[in-house]
Design a protein around this motif. Structure first.
Motif, PDB file in Angstrom:
ATOM      1  N   MET A   1      -2.328  17.954  15.268  1.00  0.00           N
ATOM      2  CA  MET A   1      -1.397  17.302  14.348  1.00  0.00           C
ATOM      3  C   MET A   1      -1.677  15.810  14.324  1.00  0.00           C
ATOM      4  O   MET A   1      -1.728  15.154  15.348  1.00  0.00           O
ATOM      5  CB  MET A   1       0.044  17.548  14.797  1.00  0.00           C
ATOM      6  N   LEU A   2      -1.825  15.242  13.109  1.00  0.00           N
ATOM      7  CA  LEU A   2      -2.102  13.826  12.994  1.00  0.00           C
ATOM      8  C   LEU A   2      -0.872  13.121  12.430  1.00  0.00           C
ATOM      9  O   LEU A   2       0.232  13.336  12.897  1.00  0.00           O
ATOM     10  CB  LEU A   2      -3.335  13.628  12.126  1.00  0.00           C
ATOM     11  N   ASP A   3      -1.074  12.305  11.397  1.00  0.00           N
ATOM     12  CA  ASP A   3       0.002  11.480  10.861  1.00  0.00           C
ATOM     13  C   ASP A   3       0.834  12.273   9.857  1.00  0.00           C
ATOM     14  O   ASP A   3       0.828  12.032   8.670  1.00  0.00           O
ATOM     15  CB  ASP A   3      -0.621  10.252  10.196  1.00  0.00           C
ATOM     16  N   LYS A   4       1.551  13.292  10.337  1.00  0.00           N
ATOM     17  CA  LYS A   4       2.369  14.125   9.462  1.00  0.00           C
ATOM     18  C   LYS A   4       3.606  14.560  10.218  1.00  0.00           C
ATOM     19  O   LYS A   4       3.701  14.414  11.439  1.00  0.00           O
ATOM     20  CB  LYS A   4       1.587  15.344   8.985  1.00  0.00           C
ATOM     21  N   PRO A   5       4.608  15.129   9.506  1.00  0.00           N
ATOM     22  CA  PRO A   5       5.822  15.546  10.188  1.00  0.00           C
ATOM     23  C   PRO A   5       5.556  16.575  11.273  1.00  0.00           C
ATOM     24  O   PRO A   5       4.671  17.417  11.148  1.00  0.00           O
ATOM     25  CB  PRO A   5       6.662  16.146   9.047  1.00  0.00           C
ATOM     26  N   ALA A   6       6.356  16.512  12.336  1.00  0.00           N
ATOM     27  CA  ALA A   6       6.272  17.525  13.382  1.00  0.00           C
ATOM     28  C   ALA A   6       6.851  18.833  12.865  1.00  0.00           C
ATOM     29  O   ALA A   6       7.587  18.876  11.888  1.00  0.00           O
ATOM     30  CB  ALA A   6       7.057  17.064  14.608  1.00  0.00           C
ATOM     31  N   SER A 357       3.524  12.140  -1.436  1.00  0.00           N
ATOM     32  CA  SER A 357       2.886  10.902  -0.982  1.00  0.00           C
ATOM     33  C   SER A 357       2.535  11.023   0.489  1.00  0.00           C
ATOM     34  O   SER A 357       3.414  11.303   1.315  1.00  0.00           O
ATOM     35  CB  SER A 357       3.811   9.706  -1.199  1.00  0.00           C
ATOM     36  N   ILE A 358       1.277  10.858   0.817  1.00  0.00           N
ATOM     37  CA  ILE A 358       0.805  10.863   2.208  1.00  0.00           C
ATOM     38  C   ILE A 358       0.652   9.409   2.630  1.00  0.00           C
ATOM     39  O   ILE A 358      -0.111   8.650   2.034  1.00  0.00           O
ATOM     40  CB  ILE A 358      -0.511  11.634   2.335  1.00  0.00           C
ATOM     41  N   LYS A 359       1.397   9.026   3.683  1.00  0.00           N
ATOM     42  CA  LYS A 359       1.562   7.612   4.002  1.00  0.00           C
ATOM     43  C   LYS A 359       0.860   7.233   5.302  1.00  0.00           C
ATOM     44  O   LYS A 359       0.780   8.037   6.219  1.00  0.00           O
ATOM     45  CB  LYS A 359       3.053   7.272   4.084  1.00  0.00           C
ATOM     46  N   HIS A 360       0.410   5.994   5.350  1.00  0.00           N
ATOM     47  CA  HIS A 360      -0.255   5.464   6.538  1.00  0.00           C
ATOM     48  C   HIS A 360       0.226   4.034   6.771  1.00  0.00           C
ATOM     49  O   HIS A 360       0.316   3.246   5.831  1.00  0.00           O
ATOM     50  CB  HIS A 360      -1.776   5.442   6.363  1.00  0.00           C
ATOM     51  N   ASP A 361       0.514   3.727   8.016  1.00  0.00           N
ATOM     52  CA  ASP A 361       0.877   2.369   8.445  1.00  0.00           C
ATOM     53  C   ASP A 361      -0.247   1.896   9.354  1.00  0.00           C
ATOM     54  O   ASP A 361      -0.262   2.194  10.545  1.00  0.00           O
ATOM     55  CB  ASP A 361       2.221   2.407   9.178  1.00  0.00           C
ATOM     56  N   VAL A 362      -1.221   1.169   8.789  1.00  0.00           N
ATOM     57  CA  VAL A 362      -2.418   0.821   9.542  1.00  0.00           C
ATOM     58  C   VAL A 362      -2.643  -0.684   9.512  1.00  0.00           C
ATOM     59  O   VAL A 362      -2.077  -1.408   8.689  1.00  0.00           O
ATOM     60  CB  VAL A 362      -3.671   1.539   8.974  1.00  0.00           C
ATOM     61  N   SER A 363      -3.483  -1.143  10.425  1.00  0.00           N
ATOM     62  CA  SER A 363      -3.896  -2.540  10.391  1.00  0.00           C
ATOM     63  C   SER A 363      -5.388  -2.633  10.667  1.00  0.00           C
ATOM     64  O   SER A 363      -5.948  -1.811  11.403  1.00  0.00           O
ATOM     65  CB  SER A 363      -3.124  -3.375  11.423  1.00  0.00           C
ATOM     66  N   VAL A 364      -6.008  -3.625  10.050  1.00  0.00           N
ATOM     67  CA  VAL A 364      -7.406  -3.964  10.294  1.00  0.00           C
ATOM     68  C   VAL A 364      -7.482  -5.484  10.354  1.00  0.00           C
ATOM     69  O   VAL A 364      -6.542  -6.175   9.949  1.00  0.00           O
ATOM     70  CB  VAL A 364      -8.333  -3.424   9.185  1.00  0.00           C
ATOM     71  N   ALA A 414       1.233  22.036  -2.013  1.00  0.00           N
ATOM     72  CA  ALA A 414      -0.180  22.259  -1.705  1.00  0.00           C
ATOM     73  C   ALA A 414      -0.857  20.944  -1.336  1.00  0.00           C
ATOM     74  O   ALA A 414      -1.688  20.894  -0.418  1.00  0.00           O
ATOM     75  CB  ALA A 414      -0.883  22.902  -2.895  1.00  0.00           C
ATOM     76  N   TYR A 415      -0.482  19.891  -2.030  1.00  0.00           N
ATOM     77  CA  TYR A 415      -1.051  18.578  -1.713  1.00  0.00           C
ATOM     78  C   TYR A 415      -0.639  18.120  -0.319  1.00  0.00           C
ATOM     79  O   TYR A 415      -1.470  17.683   0.482  1.00  0.00           O
ATOM     80  CB  TYR A 415      -0.599  17.554  -2.753  1.00  0.00           C
ATOM     81  N   LEU A 416       0.641  18.239   0.005  1.00  0.00           N
ATOM     82  CA  LEU A 416       1.118  17.774   1.305  1.00  0.00           C
ATOM     83  C   LEU A 416       0.540  18.580   2.464  1.00  0.00           C
ATOM     84  O   LEU A 416       0.460  18.079   3.588  1.00  0.00           O
ATOM     85  CB  LEU A 416       2.646  17.784   1.348  1.00  0.00           C
ATOM     86  N   ARG A 417       0.133  19.811   2.202  1.00  0.00           N
ATOM     87  CA  ARG A 417      -0.506  20.598   3.258  1.00  0.00           C
ATOM     88  C   ARG A 417      -1.876  20.033   3.641  1.00  0.00           C
ATOM     89  O   ARG A 417      -2.428  20.413   4.682  1.00  0.00           O
ATOM     90  CB  ARG A 417      -0.643  22.057   2.811  1.00  0.00           C
ATOM     91  N   ARG A 418      -2.382  19.108   2.873  1.00  0.00           N
ATOM     92  CA  ARG A 418      -3.666  18.481   3.183  1.00  0.00           C
ATOM     93  C   ARG A 418      -3.476  17.142   3.908  1.00  0.00           C
ATOM     94  O   ARG A 418      -4.394  16.330   3.979  1.00  0.00           O
ATOM     95  CB  ARG A 418      -4.481  18.294   1.900  1.00  0.00           C
ATOM     96  N   TRP A 419      -2.288  16.943   4.452  1.00  0.00           N
ATOM     97  CA  TRP A 419      -1.938  15.693   5.152  1.00  0.00           C
ATOM     98  C   TRP A 419      -2.977  15.366   6.227  1.00  0.00           C
ATOM     99  O   TRP A 419      -3.470  14.232   6.307  1.00  0.00           O
ATOM    100  CB  TRP A 419      -0.551  15.842   5.761  1.00  0.00           C
TER     101      TRP A 419
END
Length: 482
Positions: A1-6, A357-364, A414-419
């Motif tokens: 499991m990555l950046d998606k709901p538990a 919407s698949i969301k990411h909180d990242v920094s570079v 179907a889209y969110l299943r590709r989180w």
């Protein structure tokens, strides 16, 4: 499991809680503040994006530090897991009881114990909202410099526990930067009293930083001494149209050369996302006459009462001469400035109207932001043709909220299943540029299982060692972060 709901728990689980033990917990706070009614528990069990739904036998609402201490002493003695909660504005599931833990809500610990304008400090209990802290500082002509869109709901304890960022971090830093001292209740009920106002204190380890950003897994923050700064005498805000993220980065450099530390905020947004705000945000209007691919929202603030507008005008004029700025407008009133900021604040919220919407909180690193966005855009659209990246965020500190909306007409579920798949390609680009998969929202459960693949193994081992030492029975927010 990555950046998606538990995974969500069963809808109607059996609590399995010992009524006699629950009665002992209830007696600590009084029956009025021990919530067992499912309808009254509901606000404590779901987070703001409705990605996580929890369950609990009881919500405890202590009104004093002594009650928090007694709760944890009993929890430790009986190996009863506890989930601390502030304003319930977290976005990674860290404040939700996923496995029937008792919720310990801190929103009744809401006293502002002291405001000291001479020392430039304010001492707040954990349940004080960010808005109240800022208002108390303003009342003595000071500024508490953390600023979040959820300021009316989020709490000081929650902000420190997640090491929250915000739109003013470029100038003032994130939550950790503001804390001088903490009061923390440990897993065994002992109270660490480290509420000092000192800017210089070299008497050993700086223990407060163990608990800031730990998401309630090492101890429960019940109060904090926070630093204040002089209140700005002048603030100027501009909404700027740009051709590219590269132009935004160059304009940021120019702003810092010309205005230095007076650059309070430098936010960026794409046109596609601004169009969603204009369509779905009540009362929002386009600040500029024509559309542009990118926008910057720039705020300058100064202790000088005069001259700041001239600095901003000079910056924009030079930006136009250099071919960076296509168009810009400066707010003439506070209401206009608020209208500019409303576009930024609604940018992420309105994306739900465009489907999944698949969301990411990242920094570079700041210098890598344009390259990161370009490569992430290419990666996600190659993975899912038609996907719509909607990046926005804090260019000044390299924190980008990289959200990806579904293709037009696609099936949302179907889209969110590709989180996981989308996360994988985005995080690969983050890793390439030496970035972080969690810039300001924390780890919670959403990113917990990804940590071993991105964290230095020695650092991860030290984190686990600290957890075992401070919480040997694993009662504090178990299953979060680690």
């Amino acid at each position: 499991m990555l950046d998606k709901p538990a995974d969500k728990p069963p809808a109607n689980p059996s609590t399995g809680a010992d009524p006699a033990l629950l009665a002992r917990f209830s007696a600590i706070v009084g029956d009025r503040y021990a919530i067992t009614d499912p309808a009254l528990q509901a606000p404590y069990l779901a987070e703001m994006r409705n990605l996580f739904q929890g369950r609990t036998p009881m919500v405890l609402r202590p009104g004093a530090v002594g009650e928090v201490s007694a709760i944890l002493e009993l929890a430790n003695a009986t190996a009863t897991p506890i989930v601390p909660q502030g304003g319930n504005t977290g976005l990674v599931g860290g404040q939700i009881p996923h496995h029937n833990e008792i919720v310990l809500s801190l929103n009744r610990l809401d006293r502002i114990r002291e405001v000291d304008p001479t020392s430039n400090t304010i001492t707040c209990e954990a349940g004080v909202t960010l808005q109240r802290a800022r208002e108390a500082a303003a009342a003595v002509d000071r500024l508490y410099p953390q600023l979040l869109p959820s300021e009316g709901t989020c709490t000081i304890g929650g902000n420190l526990s997640t090491n929250a960022g915000g739109t003013a971090a470029l100038a003032y830093g994130i939550a950790r930067s503001h804390a001088l001292g903490l009061e923390v209740v440990l897993a065994d009920g002992r109270v660490l009293n480290n509420l000092n106002k000192l800017k210089k204190d070299n008497t050993g380890y700086d223990l407060k930083n163990l608990f800031i950003g730990a998401e309630g897994t090492l101890g429960i923050i019940t109060a904090a001494v926070l630093r204040l700064v002089p209140r700005p005498r002048a603030i100027e805000t501009a909404f700027v149209g740009l051709a590219s993220a590269e132009a935004a980065l160059a304009l940021l450099g120019l702003a810092q050369e010309r205005a230095g530390n007076d650059v309070t905020s430098f936010e960026i947004m794409t046109r596609r996302g601004v169009e969603l705000v204009l369509e779905h945000g009540a009362g929002c209007r386009d600040p500029l006459a024509a559309p542009h691919d990118w926008y910057a929202l720039i705020e300058l603030s100064s202790q000088a009462r005069e001259g700041l507008r001239g600095v901003l005008e000079g910056l924009l004029e030079q930006g136009m001469e250099c071919g960076l700025v296509i168009d810009a407008t400066i707010a003439d009133t506070l209401e206009q400035a608020k209208a500019f900021w409303r576009i930024r604040e609604l940018f992420g919220e309105v994306q739900r109207h465009a489907g999944g919407s698949i969301k990411h909180d990242v920094s570079v690193p700041v210098a890598a932001v344009p390259a990161f966005i370009a490569e992430a855009d290419a990666a996600v659209t190659a993975l899912i043709p038609g996907a719509r990246p909607l990046p926005f965020g804090h260019l000044g500190d390299g924190n980008i909220h990289y959200n990806v909306n579904q293709p037009i007409g696609a099936d949302k579920d179907a889209y969110l299943r590709r989180w996981d798949e989308v996360n994988a390609v985005v995080f690969a680009v983050v890793k390439k540029y030496g970035g972080s998969i969690s810039a300001e929202h924390g780890v919670g459960v959403m990113k917990r299982d990804l940590l071993p693949s991105v964290k230095d193994p020695v650092a991860l081992d030290l984190m686990r060692s600290l957890k075992r030492m401070l919480d040997p029975k694993n009662i504090l927010n178990p299953g979060k972060v680690l």
